[in-house]
Enzyme design. Structure first.
Site, short mmCIF file in Angstrom:
data_model
loop_
_atom_site.label_atom_id
_atom_site.label_comp_id
_atom_site.label_asym_id
_atom_site.label_seq_id
_atom_site.Cartn_x
_atom_site.Cartn_y
_atom_site.Cartn_z
N LYS A 174 11.83 8.78 -10.10
CA LYS A 174 10.78 8.61 -10.52
C LYS A 174 9.98 9.93 -10.33
O LYS A 174 8.60 10.32 -11.65
CB LYS A 174 9.55 7.62 -10.08
CG LYS A 174 10.55 6.50 -10.09
CD LYS A 174 10.29 5.60 -8.59
CE LYS A 174 10.78 4.19 -8.73
NZ LYS A 174 10.47 3.38 -6.80
N LEU B 34 -57.24 15.98 5.15
CA LEU B 34 -57.09 14.57 4.75
C LEU B 34 -55.37 13.96 3.87
O LEU B 34 -55.36 12.80 3.94
CB LEU B 34 -58.08 14.36 3.37
CG LEU B 34 -59.33 14.81 3.90
CD1 LEU B 34 -60.34 15.22 2.83
CD2 LEU B 34 -60.29 13.50 5.19
N ASP C 148 2.14 -0.59 -7.59
CA ASP C 148 3.34 -0.90 -8.46
C ASP C 148 3.02 -2.62 -8.09
O ASP C 148 3.88 -3.10 -9.08
CB ASP C 148 4.53 -0.95 -6.60
CG ASP C 148 5.69 -0.34 -6.80
OD1 ASP C 148 6.47 -0.19 -8.55
OD2 ASP C 148 6.76 0.28 -6.12
N GLN D 186 8.43 2.89 -0.88
CA GLN D 186 9.94 2.77 -1.24
C GLN D 186 10.58 2.02 -0.29
O GLN D 186 10.67 2.32 0.63
CB GLN D 186 10.79 4.09 -1.52
CG GLN D 186 11.88 4.34 -1.85
CD GLN D 186 11.98 3.73 -3.28
OE1 GLN D 186 10.66 3.77 -4.04
NE2 GLN D 186 12.72 3.01 -3.81
#
Length: 956
Positions: free
Chosen positions: A72, A398, A141, A116
């Site tokens: 992988k 003000l 997966d 895994q």
């Protein structure tokens, strides 16, 4: 024979003659991987430095798992995926593993994660629990319960399909077989292959039968299949007699059987008897080289899809916001009543709407949250939006409504023009909130909500500053006490204690050694002289500028005596309490750009001088690390919302006299990334443009590196009349007739102040839009006169606004003018070069911004300037501490006076924050910026007003 991607006529005729077409998973997988590599290259070209990230989690060291993982990792590297093999020892526990998976969930650089299995651990670990800990948007997966649930409901888009079944589907499609209407048999019911395979075939409109080893008359059931997928885990179980002629057979099995002819003594076979079935089927996958490579290819595909989704979030598209509707009443109720009448969205919804990730948001209840600085890293390549600063004419009692205009403009840009927009405002201090000024959430139908949470405590940032400030104050007095009562060796033993017989300097102490020029780093090898230098700060008590703070207006703490307890051994001294927002730590919070930068700035804070006149810093006291720890959460901006549901960052609240009066750089930076290139961020500068805006440009923008696009200048008819010579206004007394009746003469005369502020804004090369905040007493003639004069003075536009009365709808015209002005080119430039002498920088501000003839630097101020130059602080920007009520140093002088001088009686340094602040005028006019409390003495609210406010706040 092998068939390539889709069966040709030759392949079909061959299969009909009794030789199955062998569908090579290697070739199909390679084709998939080639396309994925191109996709990854495109991502990297668009976002330099970006790469899809895959985490492969392994427990223990089973060799079969290692083989799969290496395969992988190799495939990922070929495609351009950044794969991490994260290996944990067999001793890891279930709870520890779950926590590690959660950390990976929160890592923005990890786009996909697999665990895994089997888990090779010493103790039993529930693998399903661990798998279900994986965030659904990283479950590449496709094996979590959430992913299985989506698949079972036919939700094939928006999640991840399990890799092996998805690979099988790709092989079936490549075979040319018709799936819709076909009879499909799945032999095997595992969670990884059989069950999800059946679901996939079902949702692709095949008629599916799932069978297993206990199915009655299994061969005849299997023989009914047009498409047969086998994953039973038994070598060569399926025989040729089981298979329907010309069926498509996908073999998911991989088994090792003895073979004396092989060097290894074994060979790999599938769950199908290849020799027999290949003579019956039309298409068959080999073992090895069939489904296995496709499983890996689909894992890579899911990872790239996840990365593409992450990249999509990095491209700030138009937000999908649920705006909140307003139903303004003709007679506007009190601010708290307006705020309580609206139902805010949960802040989690707001965060999701603007593209924040779950791990980037820390919820503080349901209506406010902190946002992680990691957003900046994730969106580093996103272009900033447009940057708007709201300033005002010189303030009057003000009130001109800058905060209200900031929020009203934001509501108009978002809820009405559908722009991605953020407001970034300061957090109010509890002192003014409970004083006559009140809160700072805006007003009327342009507010930040929930208003009570905004004004009270929020997420505790001000309390964190209080704790950090007072920790340093305590450290100063404790250090002076110990130095006065202990020998050098005793002090050394306290500062560098032996741990198991060994002394070791901390990193902060190593920094002090370097500052002192001591090269020895072994604590036991310092000479007596070096020990003395190290332990003695020799702070001169008369020079201490660091005061204790609290977030309350308490006049009786303006001057106190500390150290009166007998345990302090007569080490008394006079000092004071300041209000928390006057602390230099607040200014640092507003100007810092990262946690590391904040740590450095905190260390640079000067608290006083030693007896030789050298500055003593927080770093010298060894306190900067502890201060950073106390501030580690406060550095994150606070997310709230407006009355119309647009997002707001509330962060930092430094004063605008002794500090720069702007919200935080970090909030602005995150907001600019979130809104995207076409969005807008609106922030507010304190006091008038001559103070807050000037400091925004010359201090905040210097440290942030951000370039503003538009200045919005807020003005009111009433304020213009006061600057034009109108009578004095007293709180609680009805306004004189001049302010409620048309008086064009006063308006035109007072416009001199607004004209000067327009000139000040344009001095920085930025377009100016004037917002005329209208009141019921304003006449059409007065409003139109201001519009005409403002445009004539160089404003890009002047717009009459009624956002206080009706919310964003009353500021749509202003919003449109701001959008137009923001599209114009700007030529932003600073007012002065930092390398100029301190005196020249002060003179430049006084002459160009205030309109003064010159400055008068008094002897005490010149002494301080000379000292700061000698100490290396000349190149800091200038933060003028003067009255906000006039362009001069005299608060009674209105309009735009000329022919005056700015007296500078003292200059002080906020070295950590990064500026020098000259004190302008007399002590009486400095509004608390001097040695007294650093806050204007408040006029206490009457008990009736106080109880009335609290009663509304707690009303159910």
């Amino acid at each position: 024979m092998f068939c390539h991607y889709r069966m040709s006529e030759k392949d079909l005729s061959s299969s009909m003659s009794g030789v199955a077409c062998v569908l090579s998973g290697k070739e199909v997988a390679q084709d998939v991987r080639n396309k994925l590599k191109q996709d990854v290259d495109n991502l990297k070209n668009e976002f330099p430095g970006f790469a899809p990230g895959l985490a492969i989690v392994q427990v223990g060291g089973r060799e079969d798992s290692n083989v799969y993982i290496r395969m992988k990792v190799k495939a990922a590297e070929e495609i351009g995926i950044r794969a991490q093999h994260i290996k944990f020892p067999r001793t890891i526990t279930q709870s520890q593993l779950v926590q590690e998976v959660k950390k990976l969930n929160n890592d923005p650089n990890i786009h996909g994660m697999i665990v895994q299995v089997p888990l090779d651990a010493d103790t039993e670990i529930d693998s399903d629990l661990v798998l279900d800990t994986i965030s659904p948007n990283k479950d590449v997966d496709g094996l979590t319960t959430a992913s299985a649930g989506r698949l079972s409901h036919g939700m094939l888009q928006g999640g991840f399909l399990p890799c092996t079944p998805n690979g099988c589907m790709e092989l079936i499609r490549r075979s040319g077989a018709k799936i819709q209407g076909a009879n499909a048999v799945v032999l095997g019911r595992s969670k990884i292959v059989g069950t999800p395979m059946a679901e996939l075939l079902k949702w692709h409109h095949a008629t599916v039968t799932t069978c297993h080893s206990r199915t009655a008359d299994l061969p005849s059931v299997v023989r009914s299949a047009d498409i047969l997928v086998v994953g039973i885990g038994r070598p060569e179980m399926v025989k040729g007699s089981w298979v329907k002629p010309r069926a498509v057979v996908i073999d998911c099995g991989i088994n090792s059987i003895p073979d004396a002819t092989k060097k290894s003594g074994s060979r790999l076979v599938g769950d199908v008897d290849y020799a027999e079935v290949s003579k019956v089927a039309s298409v068959i996958t080999p073992v090895p080289g069939g489904v296995g490579p496709m499983t890996v290819a689909m894992l890579m595909k899911n990872t790239v899809i996840s990365a593409q989704e992450a990249a999509k979030r990095m491209r700030a598209a138009e937000w999908k916001i649920r705006y909140l509707t307003l139903d303004p009443l003709e007679k506007v109720p009190s601010d708290i009543e307006v705020a309580r009448a609206q139902t805010p969205k949960d802040v989690g919804e707001v965060a999701d709407e603007i593209g924040l990730l779950e791990n980037e948001v820390d919820l503080y209840g349901k209506k406010k949250a902190k946002v992680s600085l990691s957003v900046l890293q994730r969106l580093a390549h996103q272009k900033n939006g447009r940057y708007v600063v709201v300033a005002g004419m010189t303030p009057t009692p003000l009130g001109e409504g800058k905060s209200t205009t900031t929020i009203g403009l934001t509501q108009a840009l978002g809820a009405h023009l559908k722009k991605n927009v953020f407001a970034c405002v300061r957090q109010p201090s509890q002192g003014p909130t409970f004083g006559i000024k009140g809160g700072a959430a805006g007003g009327g139908y342009s507010q930040v909500i929930p208003m009570d949470e905004f004004n009270l405590h929020l997420t505790g940032d001000i309390h964190a500053i209080t704790a950090a400030n007072n920790l340093l104050a305590a450290q100063i007095d404790a250090r002076m006490f110990h130095e006065a009562t202990q020998t050098d060796q005793a002090l050394y033993g306290r500062l560098v204690p032996k741990v198991k017989g060994v002394r070791k300097f901390s990193p902060i102490q190593i920094n002090r050694l370097k500052k002192l020029g001591i090269v020895e780093t072994d604590p036991d090898k310092l000479t007596p002289e070096e020990v003395t230098k190290f332990v003695r700060l020799n702070i001169d008590p008369t020079t201490i500028t660091w005061q204790r703070v609290m977030d309350t207006n308490d006049r009786f703490l303006r001057k106190i005596t500390i150290g009166q307890s007998p345990t302090e051994k007569d080490k008394t001294r006079e000092c004071q309490f300041d209000i928390t927002v006057a602390s230099e730590i607040m200014a640092i919070l507003a100007l810092t750009t990262s946690l590391a930068d904040m740590r450095e700035r905190l260390g640079k804070m000067v608290v006083g001088s030693d007896t030789s006149g050298n500055p003593v810093t927080a770093e010298d006291l060894g306190a900067s690390g502890a201060l950073t720890v106390l501030m580690k959460d406060a550095i994150k901006p606070n997310l709230m919302q407006t009355l119309e549901g647009t997002p707001v960052f509330v962060h930092a609240g430094p004063f605008a006299n002794i500090a720069h009066g702007n919200s935080s750089i970090i909030a602005d930076k995150i907001a600019l990334k979130l809104v995207g290139e076409d969005g807008m961020v609106v922030t507010e500068a304190g006091f008038g443009a001559d103070i807050g805006m000037e400091k925004f440009f010359n201090i905040k923008c210097r440290y942030s590196g951000l370039v503003p696009n538009v200045v919005v200048l807020v003005a009111t008819i009433r304020a213009l009349k006061m600057h034009g010579g109108g009578p004095t206004v007293t709180a609680g007394v009805p306004l004189p007739a001049e302010y409620v009746q048309e008086n064009l003469g006063l308006v035109e005369s007072g416009f001199s102040n607004l004209r000067k502020q327009i000139e000040n804004s344009k001095m920085f090369g930025i377009p100016v839009v004037v917002a005329i905040n209208s009141f019921a007493t304003d006449t059409e003639g007065e409003l139109n006169l201001v519009k005409k004069l403002a445009v004539g003075a160089g404003a890009a536009d002047a717009v009459i606004c009624s956002h206080w009365a009706v919310g964003g709808a009353g500021a749509v015209g202003l919003a449109e003018a701001v959008v137009k002005a923001a599209s114009q080119p700007s030529d932003f430039k600073f007012l002065y070069d930092l390398k100029l002498p301190v005196e020249e920088k002060i003179r430049t501000i006084a002459r160009r911004i205030y309109g003064a003839d010159d400055i008068e630097i008094q002897p005490e101020a010149q002494t301080q300037i000379d000292r700061y130059k000698k100490q290396g602080f000349n190149d800091l920007p200038i933060c003028m501490a003067k009255t906000h009520l006039s362009l001069t140093s005299d608060p009674s002088k209105k309009g735009a006076p000329t022919g005056f001088t700015i007296p500078v009686r003292d200059v002080r340094a906020s070295v950590g924050a990064g500026f020098l602040y000259p004190l302008v005028g007399t002590r009486e006019s400095e509004n608390g910026a001097g040695s007294g409390a650093r806050v204007p003495p408040p006029r206490p609210p009457t008990l009736v007003r106080h109880l009335h406010w609290l009663r509304r706040l707690t009303h159910k």
